[in-house]
Design an enzyme around this catalytic site. Structure first.
Site, PDB file in Angstrom:
ATOM      1  N   ASP A 150       0.708  -1.426   0.023  1.00 50.97           N
ATOM      2  CA  ASP A 150      -0.090   0.069  -0.024  1.00 50.97           C
ATOM      3  C   ASP A 150       0.865   1.252   0.085  1.00 50.97           C
ATOM      4  O   ASP A 150       0.804   2.046   0.822  1.00 50.97           O
ATOM      5  CB  ASP A 150      -1.019  -0.285   1.157  1.00 50.97           C
ATOM      6  CG  ASP A 150      -0.265   0.036   2.586  1.00 50.97           C
ATOM      7  OD1 ASP A 150       0.888  -0.323   2.701  1.00 50.97           O
ATOM      8  OD2 ASP A 150      -0.987   0.554   3.565  1.00 50.97           O
TER       9      ASP A 150
ATOM     10  N   ASP B 269       6.960   0.982   2.139  1.00 51.60           N
ATOM     11  CA  ASP B 269       6.543   0.075   0.991  1.00 51.60           C
ATOM     12  C   ASP B 269       7.388   0.327  -0.235  1.00 51.60           C
ATOM     13  O   ASP B 269       7.690  -0.664  -0.855  1.00 51.60           O
ATOM     14  CB  ASP B 269       4.881   0.167   0.648  1.00 51.60           C
ATOM     15  CG  ASP B 269       4.177   0.218   1.600  1.00 51.60           C
ATOM     16  OD1 ASP B 269       3.485  -0.869   1.919  1.00 51.60           O
ATOM     17  OD2 ASP B 269       3.837   1.040   2.465  1.00 51.60           O
TER      18      ASP B 269
ATOM     19  N   ASN C  66      -2.371   2.915   3.321  1.00 51.62           N
ATOM     20  CA  ASN C  66      -1.898   4.410   3.954  1.00 51.62           C
ATOM     21  C   ASN C  66      -2.803   5.396   3.118  1.00 51.62           C
ATOM     22  O   ASN C  66      -2.619   6.507   3.627  1.00 51.62           O
ATOM     23  CB  ASN C  66      -0.328   4.378   3.299  1.00 51.62           C
ATOM     24  CG  ASN C  66       0.642   3.296   4.176  1.00 51.62           C
ATOM     25  OD1 ASN C  66       0.167   3.331   5.563  1.00 51.62           O
ATOM     26  ND2 ASN C  66       1.596   2.782   3.674  1.00 51.62           N
TER      27      ASN C  66
ATOM     28  N   THR D 222       2.726  -6.042   2.867  1.00 49.23           N
ATOM     29  CA  THR D 222       3.409  -4.814   3.745  1.00 49.23           C
ATOM     30  C   THR D 222       2.186  -3.772   4.016  1.00 49.23           C
ATOM     31  O   THR D 222       2.630  -2.546   4.165  1.00 49.23           O
ATOM     32  CB  THR D 222       4.353  -4.183   3.134  1.00 49.23           C
ATOM     33  OG1 THR D 222       3.961  -3.738   1.609  1.00 49.23           O
ATOM     34  CG2 THR D 222       5.512  -5.116   2.780  1.00 49.23           C
TER      35      THR D 222
ATOM     36  N   PHE E  37      -0.797  -0.284  12.795  1.00 45.15           N
ATOM     37  CA  PHE E  37      -1.668   0.238  11.785  1.00 45.15           C
ATOM     38  C   PHE E  37      -2.223  -0.986  10.910  1.00 45.15           C
ATOM     39  O   PHE E  37      -3.425  -1.010  10.607  1.00 45.15           O
ATOM     40  CB  PHE E  37      -0.964   1.202  10.785  1.00 45.15           C
ATOM     41  CG  PHE E  37      -1.758   1.750   9.723  1.00 45.15           C
ATOM     42  CD1 PHE E  37      -2.764   2.723   9.961  1.00 45.15           C
ATOM     43  CD2 PHE E  37      -1.606   1.400   8.155  1.00 45.15           C
ATOM     44  CE1 PHE E  37      -3.367   3.222   8.927  1.00 45.15           C
ATOM     45  CE2 PHE E  37      -2.104   1.849   7.148  1.00 45.15           C
ATOM     46  CZ  PHE E  37      -3.079   2.745   7.532  1.00 45.15           C
ATOM     47  N   ASN E  38      -1.244  -1.889  10.132  1.00 43.34           N
ATOM     48  CA  ASN E  38      -1.642  -2.506   9.226  1.00 43.34           C
ATOM     49  C   ASN E  38      -2.627  -3.778   9.740  1.00 43.34           C
ATOM     50  O   ASN E  38      -3.770  -3.971   8.984  1.00 43.34           O
ATOM     51  CB  ASN E  38      -0.533  -3.691   8.765  1.00 43.34           C
ATOM     52  CG  ASN E  38       0.333  -2.544   7.710  1.00 43.34           C
ATOM     53  OD1 ASN E  38      -0.246  -1.496   7.342  1.00 43.34           O
ATOM     54  ND2 ASN E  38       1.661  -2.909   7.552  1.00 43.34           N
TER      55      ASN E  38
ATOM     56  N   HIS F 109       9.795  -0.409   8.333  1.00 43.42           N
ATOM     57  CA  HIS F 109       8.908  -1.111   8.889  1.00 43.42           C
ATOM     58  C   HIS F 109       8.987  -2.286   7.611  1.00 43.42           C
ATOM     59  O   HIS F 109       9.330  -3.541   7.753  1.00 43.42           O
ATOM     60  CB  HIS F 109       7.314  -0.586   8.893  1.00 43.42           C
ATOM     61  CG  HIS F 109       7.271   0.300   9.894  1.00 43.42           C
ATOM     62  ND1 HIS F 109       7.375   0.091  11.404  1.00 43.42           N
ATOM     63  CD2 HIS F 109       7.090   1.643  10.121  1.00 43.42           C
ATOM     64  CE1 HIS F 109       7.309   1.293  12.056  1.00 43.42           C
ATOM     65  NE2 HIS F 109       6.905   1.972  10.900  1.00 43.42           N
ATOM     66  N   ASP F 110       8.442  -1.840   6.305  1.00 44.48           N
ATOM     67  CA  ASP F 110       7.997  -2.766   5.504  1.00 44.48           C
ATOM     68  C   ASP F 110       9.247  -3.274   4.814  1.00 44.48           C
ATOM     69  O   ASP F 110       9.446  -4.734   4.457  1.00 44.48           O
ATOM     70  CB  ASP F 110       7.362  -2.134   4.445  1.00 44.48           C
ATOM     71  CG  ASP F 110       5.950  -1.603   4.784  1.00 44.48           C
ATOM     72  OD1 ASP F 110       5.378  -2.255   5.787  1.00 44.48           O
ATOM     73  OD2 ASP F 110       5.298  -0.809   3.901  1.00 44.48           O
TER      74      ASP F 110
HETATM   75  C1  BDR Z   1       3.047   0.044   8.744  1.00 45.98           C
HETATM   76  O1  BDR Z   1       1.861   1.106   8.448  1.00 45.98           O
HETATM   77  C2  BDR Z   1       2.181   1.910   7.464  1.00 45.98           C
HETATM   78  O2  BDR Z   1       1.859   3.201   7.680  1.00 45.98           O
HETATM   79  C3  BDR Z   1       3.358   1.517   6.875  1.00 45.98           C
HETATM   80  O3  BDR Z   1       3.649   1.492   5.557  1.00 45.98           O
HETATM   81  C4  BDR Z   1       3.770   0.225   7.458  1.00 45.98           C
HETATM   82  O4  BDR Z   1       3.461  -0.783   6.434  1.00 45.98           O
HETATM   83  C5  BDR Z   1       3.781   0.489  10.053  1.00 45.98           C
HETATM   84  O5  BDR Z   1       2.965   0.369  11.045  1.00 45.98           O
HETATM   85 CA    CA Z   2       3.009  -0.370   4.331  1.00 52.73          CA
END
Ligand code: BDR
Ligand code: CA
Length: 310
Positions: free
Chosen positions: A11, A16, A40, A124, A166-167, A239-240
């Site tokens: 996303d 990502d 996102n 991701t 978040f994800n 993160h990703d």
């Molecule tokens: C995740 O949330 C998104 O904002 C980032 O792309 C990542 O996948 C981190 O919490």
């Molecule tokens: Ca992401």
């Protein structure tokens, strides 16, 4: 060397985009497709961003759009982190090609069922596309080697709520389907991704490489790091890219097998990845949780990925 066939479901999103940079530079991976979900930003934006990034990398894998909203909820976006476009910062031209007309889950199904080698999924973003894939075509699970996902947190708390990352928070029902699927899972959650930092001096060494890809990565981190610097991070959390690195270079990670379940109905804890960390637990583990990372080696991997396009 036999390459690992993978499908990346994303996303984009700054991290990502950097995960795509890392993945396409990694010789170990054979990227069969890139599928896109809303997350996102809205699906229209994340899809455009994915294609822009691929264009900058000079790659044109099969691309398909997936879900524009979670399985049973409205979409929550992260414009605070990724801006109005979902990829604020670099000025990337629109790609001259279109995505495939089929939805993400149909493209994924065809690739997985036709692959002679079991396929690894690298999601991701929110897990909506995979949740739909497993619900509509459960037979695909037999030919999936592993899911290496970015999401959740077992001991680090949340980032989008006190309890949730978040994800997972965006589509907890899809995450629940994935975590109970029986497919082996490697989870790069906040426990490890908050340690997977690119420090300011490493950002400058990426910028110094020049060329369109290092420039894009540097400009992405410039924008993305502002949000995290305000939260006190000494570098930009990647993160990703961790979900990609956990497939291409698992030796960089410290992992522990655990039982992890998704909270879908909590009054305060919806989207929490509840891990059974009791040493005496007899719950059957379903997830290899990444807890630590060799950060300098990870940063070197990312910098050398940028050099690959130089
Ligand atoms: C995740 O949330 C998104 O904002 C980032 O792309 C990542 O996948 C981190 O919490
Ligand atoms: Ca992401």
């Amino acid at each position: 060397m036999q390459k690992i066939p993978v499908i990346i479901d994303c996303d984009p999103g700054h991290d990502d985009a950097i995960a795509l940079v890392l993945a396409f530079a990694t010789e170990k991976l054979d990227i069969k497709a890139v599928t896109v979900t809303g997350g996102n930003q809205t699906l229209a934006k994340t899809l455009r961003n994915a294609k822009k990034v691929l264009c900058c990398l000079g790659k044109q894998p099969p691309v398909a759009a997936g879900a524009d909203k979670p399985m049973f909820r409205d979409l929550e976006i992260a414009a605070e982190v990724h801006g109005e476009s979902g990829l604020d910062g670099p000025n990337l031209p629109d790609p001259p090609w279109e995505e495939l007309p089929m939805p993400a889950w149909e493209l994924s199904r065809d690739i997985i069922l036709q692959s002679r080698q079991p396929v690894t999924l690298i999601p991701t973003g929110p897990l909506t596309n995979i949740g739909i894939l497993f619900t509509a075509y459960p037979e695909v699970k037999r030919n999936i080697a592993r899911i290496s996902l970015m999401g959740g947190s077992v001991m680090a708390g949340g980032n989008w709520s006190a309890a949730a990352e978040f994800n997972i928070l965006v589509d907890p029902e899809a995450a629940d389907i994935v975590f109970r699927s029986g497919v082996p899972i490697t989870m790069s959650g906040l426990d490890v991704t908050h340690k997977a930092l690119i420090l300011p001096e490493e950002l400058e060494s990426i910028r110094a490489l020049q060329g369109p890809v290092p420039r894009m990565v540097a400009e992405l981190i410039d924008f993305y790091y502002k949000y995290h610097a305000a939260q006190g991070f000494p570098g930009a959390p990647m993160h990703d890219p961790c979900a990609v690195a956990a497939v291409a270079a698992p030796e960089l990670f410290t992992m522990r097998d655990m039982r992890v379940d998704i909270e879908t109905k909590g009054a305060h804890t919806t989207g929490m990845t509840l891990a059974d960390i009791r040493s005496w637990s007899d719950a059957k583990p379903n997830v290899s949780v990444c807890l630590d990372i060799d950060r300098p080696a990870f940063a070197r991997m990312l910098i050398s990925a940028c050099k690959n396009y130089h």
